[in-house]
Enzyme design. Structure first.
Site, mmCIF file in Angstrom:
data_model
loop_
_atom_site.group_PDB
_atom_site.id
_atom_site.type_symbol
_atom_site.label_atom_id
_atom_site.label_comp_id
_atom_site.label_asym_id
_atom_site.label_seq_id
_atom_site.Cartn_x
_atom_site.Cartn_y
_atom_site.Cartn_z
ATOM 1 C CB ALA A 142 114.215 20.335 71.565
ATOM 2 N NE ARG A 187 128.664 23.162 67.896
ATOM 3 C CZ ARG A 187 128.289 23.797 66.794
ATOM 4 N NH1 ARG A 187 129.159 24.542 66.127
ATOM 5 N NH2 ARG A 187 127.048 23.713 66.365
ATOM 6 N N GLY A 230 116.399 16.580 64.543
ATOM 7 C CA GLY A 230 116.550 17.644 63.555
ATOM 8 C C GLY A 230 115.474 18.709 63.643
#
Ligand code: UD1
Ligand code: CA
Length: 452
Positions: A9, A14, A76
């Site tokens: 997800a 980056r 998370g």
């Protein structure tokens, strides 16, 4: 019951990309496809993909190969698993994988299921010389795992630990379902960490173990494009090594790019800069030279493909292709054909032993056996609105620079004179000449040249 949950997800900030991280390709296949390929080699009853960023793109790609759970907001890894929890079987084991770990092999997944038989949680760890930003595995004096501490939550002493959490685990479903709600977001990143379950399980006297992977590189996570390159190199090396062991000759494996789904028979020779993407099968004694690109195609025995592009095609035995040919959209080329330089074919079906050696376009064409195409033959298959078919019978001879305006058919033994533009069907055994008769004007040539 065996379940698997794959987390996919995250955005992958980056990567600096508009594409969700797991859709970045390795050897022509999105990273998430690599994960699923290896997962599919293991027996599971249910595979659940947790998607969020770019969910639609991922679902369009994987279709109904897996079940989906939506994590609309990324809070998370623990929160991600919570989204899939209702779909898990009430008993059995669940392996948790990350969509950004494309190198994990099926043997490792199988090993995790087996290792967790007498445990409630098995954590897969690795020892890294530079543990960087990975979560650290903290063990007690007896060497038993105590907890996993995320990089951002580590004390200076914990940072020195070289054993890291790979992010790959196996849980007993009963325990996972019972305790996942106890994860809180009381940490440096304000996220729900799945790693907290180690301590939670131990506090409830459940059996937790940490086992370490044999090849550290297998568990490398992809967070930026440098990692993506490293993962690609590792996978490329592994695939090529397998085929070297199985009788394929590589002139330079470092510059040969072969998908996971490509298979070969013995004595295939691959020159540098060959790209084989998607699902291909290449039969014995076939040679593919530099700058060839082949996708989703089947290639026969004793074929030579010279610097050419072939997609979605089936090629028979003893065929010579190229240099610089382009075959696409479902061409079926029988045995013994010769397809030469600058020939393009689209959705064309050919029998055997035809010669189409130079500068030709065949689109939506059906060709029999033993047909000769001169240089520069064009099937005119498109009128700006619709596509039309051309049919060419056995032993036909199509002269150079012929245009066949489709729909049209050429009979058996049909001959078309060079330079003709034909608009009507040519019967068996007939010759068509469709061009202006030549006129010679005596003396006019010399006069013209002298005037210059
Ligand atoms: C995680 C582990 C860390 C481990 C590392 C290994 C936690 C808390 N930490 O850290 O111990 O060393 O992996 O690579 O688990 N994801 C979601 N939803 C979310 C968050 C993440 O689906 O809300 C997915 C991401 O898309 C990615 C995977 O989970 O595929 C891992 O997430 P990431 O944020 O990269 O975790 P790490 O910080 O690397
Ligand atoms: Ca990661």
């Amino acid at each position: 019951m065996r379940n698997a949950v794959v987390l996919a997800a995250g955005k992958g900030t980056r990567m600096k990309s508009g594409l969700p991280k797991v859709m970045h390709k390795i050897l022509g296949q999105p990273m998430i496809g690599h994960v699923l390929t290896h997962l599919n080699e293991v027996h599971t009853d249910k595979n659940i993909m947790v998607v969020g960023h770019g969910a639609q793109l991922i679902q369009d790609y994987l279709k109904d190969q897996v079940l989906y759970a939506l994590q609309a907001e990324q809070k998370g890894t623990g929160h991600a698993v919570m989204q899939a929890i209702d779909q898990l079987d009430p008993t059995g084991d669940t392996v948790l994988l990350y969509g950004d770990c494309p190198c994990v092999q099926s043997e490792t997944i199988e090993w995790l299921f087996e290792s967790n038989k007498d445990h409630d949680l098995t954590v897969l760890t690795a020892f890294f010389f530079d543990p960087a930003k990975y979560g650290r595995v903290i063990r007690d004096k007896k060497g038993r795992i105590k907890k996993i501490v995320e990089f951002k939550d580590c004390s200076p002493n914990e940072l020195k630990v070289k054993e890291i959490n790979t992010g790959i685990y196996c849980f007993k479903n009963e325990a996972l379902i019972k305790y996942i709600a106890q994860i809180t977001n009381n940490n440096a990143q304000g996220e729900y960490y799945i790693t907290d379950l180690v301590e939670i399980f131990l506090n409830h006297d459940l059996r937790v173990q940490a086992i370490s992977v044999k090849d550290n590189e297998e568990v490398m996570g992809v967070n930026d494009r440098q990692d993506l390159l490293n993962a690609q190199r590792w996978i490329q090396k592994k695939i090529n090594a397998k085929w070297i062991d199985n009788g394929v000759t590589f002139l330079n494996p470092q510059s040969t790019y072969i998908s996971l789904q490509t298979t070969f028979e013995e004595d295939v020779v691959l020159y540098p800069n060959v790209f084989l993407e998607g699902k291909n099968h290449i039969r014995r004694n076939t040679t593919i030279t530099s700058n060839s690109f082949i996708r989703d195609s089947r290639i026969g025995q004793n074929v030579t493909i010279d610097s050419s592009r072939i997609t979605d095609c089936v090629i028979g035995d003893n065929v010579n292709i190229g240099p610089f040919a382009h075959l696409r959209n479902g061409c079926q080329i029988g045995d013994g054909n010769r397809i030469g330089n600058f020939v393009e074919m689209k959705n064309t079906v050919m029998g055997q032993d035809n010669r189409c050696a130079h500068l030709t376009y065949l689109g939506d064409t059906e060709v029999g056996d033993d047909v000769n195409f001169g240089c520069g033959v064009v099937t005119v298959n498109y009128d700006g609105h619709n596509k039309f078919k051309t049919k060419i019978g056995d032993h036909a001879f199509i002269g150079s620079n012929v245009n066949l305006i489709a729909p049209i058919s050429v009979g058996t033994n049909g001959v078309i004179a060079a330079g003709s533009t034909v608009t009507e069907d040519i019967p068996d055994d007939a010759m068509a000449i469709a061009r202006q008769r030549q006129e010679n004007k005596p003396g006019l040539g010399k006069k013209y040249i002298e005037k210059k």
